[in-house]
Scaffold this active site. Sequence first.
Site, PDB file in Angstrom:
ATOM      1  N   ARG A 231       0.967  -1.217  -0.332  1.00 27.19           N
ATOM      2  CA  ARG A 231      -0.059   0.259   0.162  1.00 27.19           C
ATOM      3  C   ARG A 231       1.396   1.327   0.083  1.00 27.19           C
ATOM      4  O   ARG A 231       1.975   1.358   0.203  1.00 27.19           O
ATOM      5  CB  ARG A 231      -1.261   0.188   1.300  1.00 27.19           C
TER       6      ARG A 231
ATOM      7  N   LYS B 223      -3.707   6.443   3.528  1.00 26.02           N
ATOM      8  CA  LYS B 223      -3.615   4.651   2.532  1.00 26.02           C
ATOM      9  C   LYS B 223      -3.720   6.526   1.177  1.00 26.02           C
ATOM     10  O   LYS B 223      -5.067   6.265   1.552  1.00 26.02           O
ATOM     11  CB  LYS B 223      -4.240   4.185   2.412  1.00 26.02           C
TER      12      LYS B 223
ATOM     13  N   ARG C 189      -5.526   6.567  -2.415  1.00 23.35           N
ATOM     14  CA  ARG C 189      -6.160   5.783  -3.143  1.00 23.35           C
ATOM     15  C   ARG C 189      -6.504   6.556  -4.655  1.00 23.35           C
ATOM     16  O   ARG C 189      -6.377   7.781  -4.584  1.00 23.35           O
ATOM     17  CB  ARG C 189      -7.924   4.992  -2.388  1.00 23.35           C
TER      18      ARG C 189
ATOM     19  N   SER D 241     -20.652  -5.162  -5.205  1.00 23.00           N
ATOM     20  CA  SER D 241     -19.785  -5.221  -4.344  1.00 23.00           C
ATOM     21  C   SER D 241     -19.632  -6.464  -4.488  1.00 23.00           C
ATOM     22  O   SER D 241     -20.562  -7.823  -4.630  1.00 23.00           O
ATOM     23  CB  SER D 241     -19.889  -4.672  -2.551  1.00 23.00           C
TER      24      SER D 241
ATOM     25  N   GLY E  91     -12.287   1.493  -7.424  1.00 29.19           N
ATOM     26  CA  GLY E  91     -11.292   2.480  -6.778  1.00 29.19           C
ATOM     27  C   GLY E  91     -10.756   1.925  -6.440  1.00 29.19           C
ATOM     28  O   GLY E  91     -11.088   0.953  -5.830  1.00 29.19           O
TER      29      GLY E  91
ATOM     30  N   GLU F 169      -9.839  -2.827 -14.010  1.00 25.21           N
ATOM     31  CA  GLU F 169     -10.498  -4.273 -13.211  1.00 25.21           C
ATOM     32  C   GLU F 169     -11.059  -5.015 -12.607  1.00 25.21           C
ATOM     33  O   GLU F 169     -11.655  -5.634 -12.634  1.00 25.21           O
ATOM     34  CB  GLU F 169      -9.062  -3.801 -12.190  1.00 25.21           C
ATOM     35  N   GLU F 170     -11.689  -3.171 -11.888  1.00 22.90           N
ATOM     36  CA  GLU F 170     -12.653  -4.199 -11.317  1.00 22.90           C
ATOM     37  C   GLU F 170     -14.099  -3.552 -11.938  1.00 22.90           C
ATOM     38  O   GLU F 170     -15.302  -4.118 -12.035  1.00 22.90           O
ATOM     39  CB  GLU F 170     -13.404  -2.576  -9.891  1.00 22.90           C
TER      40      GLU F 170
ATOM     41  N   ARG G  60     -17.961  -9.318 -10.236  1.00 20.68           N
ATOM     42  CA  ARG G  60     -18.211  -8.352  -9.902  1.00 20.68           C
ATOM     43  C   ARG G  60     -19.141  -7.930 -11.437  1.00 20.68           C
ATOM     44  O   ARG G  60     -19.103  -8.961 -12.416  1.00 20.68           O
ATOM     45  CB  ARG G  60     -16.340  -7.722 -10.232  1.00 20.68           C
TER      46      ARG G  60
ATOM     47  N   LYS H 191     -21.613   2.347   0.852  1.00 23.23           N
ATOM     48  CA  LYS H 191     -20.355   2.964   0.442  1.00 23.23           C
ATOM     49  C   LYS H 191     -20.750   4.451   0.734  1.00 23.23           C
ATOM     50  O   LYS H 191     -20.731   5.776   0.075  1.00 23.23           O
ATOM     51  CB  LYS H 191     -19.735   3.204  -0.907  1.00 23.23           C
TER      52      LYS H 191
END
Length: 153
Positions: free
Chosen positions: A10, A18, A20, A39, A50, A69-70, A115, A133
Site C-alpha cells: 500500500r 492510505k 487511493r 460489492s 477504485g 480491473e473492477e 463482479r 459506501k
Amino acid sequence: MVKDKSKVIRTYDSEGFKLRASCICVRSEEALEVLLISSTGKPGMWKLPGGGLEPGEESRAAASREVLEEAGVVGILGRSLGVFENPEQKERTEVYVMIVTQELDEWEESIDRNRKRQWFRIEEAIEKVALYKPLQRNYLQELCPSKIMQTLA
C-alpha cells in the site's frame, strides 16, 4: 485467479493516510448516468470503482487501472473532482471523471470475483452508494452539484 491483497504494498502519505484513486464513469459530459459496480462481499450493494495506489504509481494511472480491473471499462480520464478524506478508514481518495469509450464483455473481476456493473441515473446512483459506501455520495454530489440540488429540492 483472485488477487491476493495480502501481498499488495500500500502507498501512504506523510500523515499515514492510505492513498487511493477512484473514477466516476459516465457515458458523456452531461453525466446523466453513472456506472456502479457490485460489492463482492455484500450482494445487492453497489459502489464506485477504485482502489489503492501501487508504489510509484500516479493517481491518474491508478484510477484507470482500477476501473479496468473492477468495472471492465476503458475511457477518457477527465478532470479530478478533488481528494476526499475518510478519517475512519484513514484513506484519501482522488476522484476523477471518466467518459467510457469501451465496455469489455469479460474482465478480471467479472471472472475472478463475479463482479457486476450497471448504469444508473445519477439520482439513483446516489441512493445506491449511500447504502453501502455513504462517503461516495460526496463524490457524486461534487460531479454536478447544481443537478443534485435540483433533484433533491
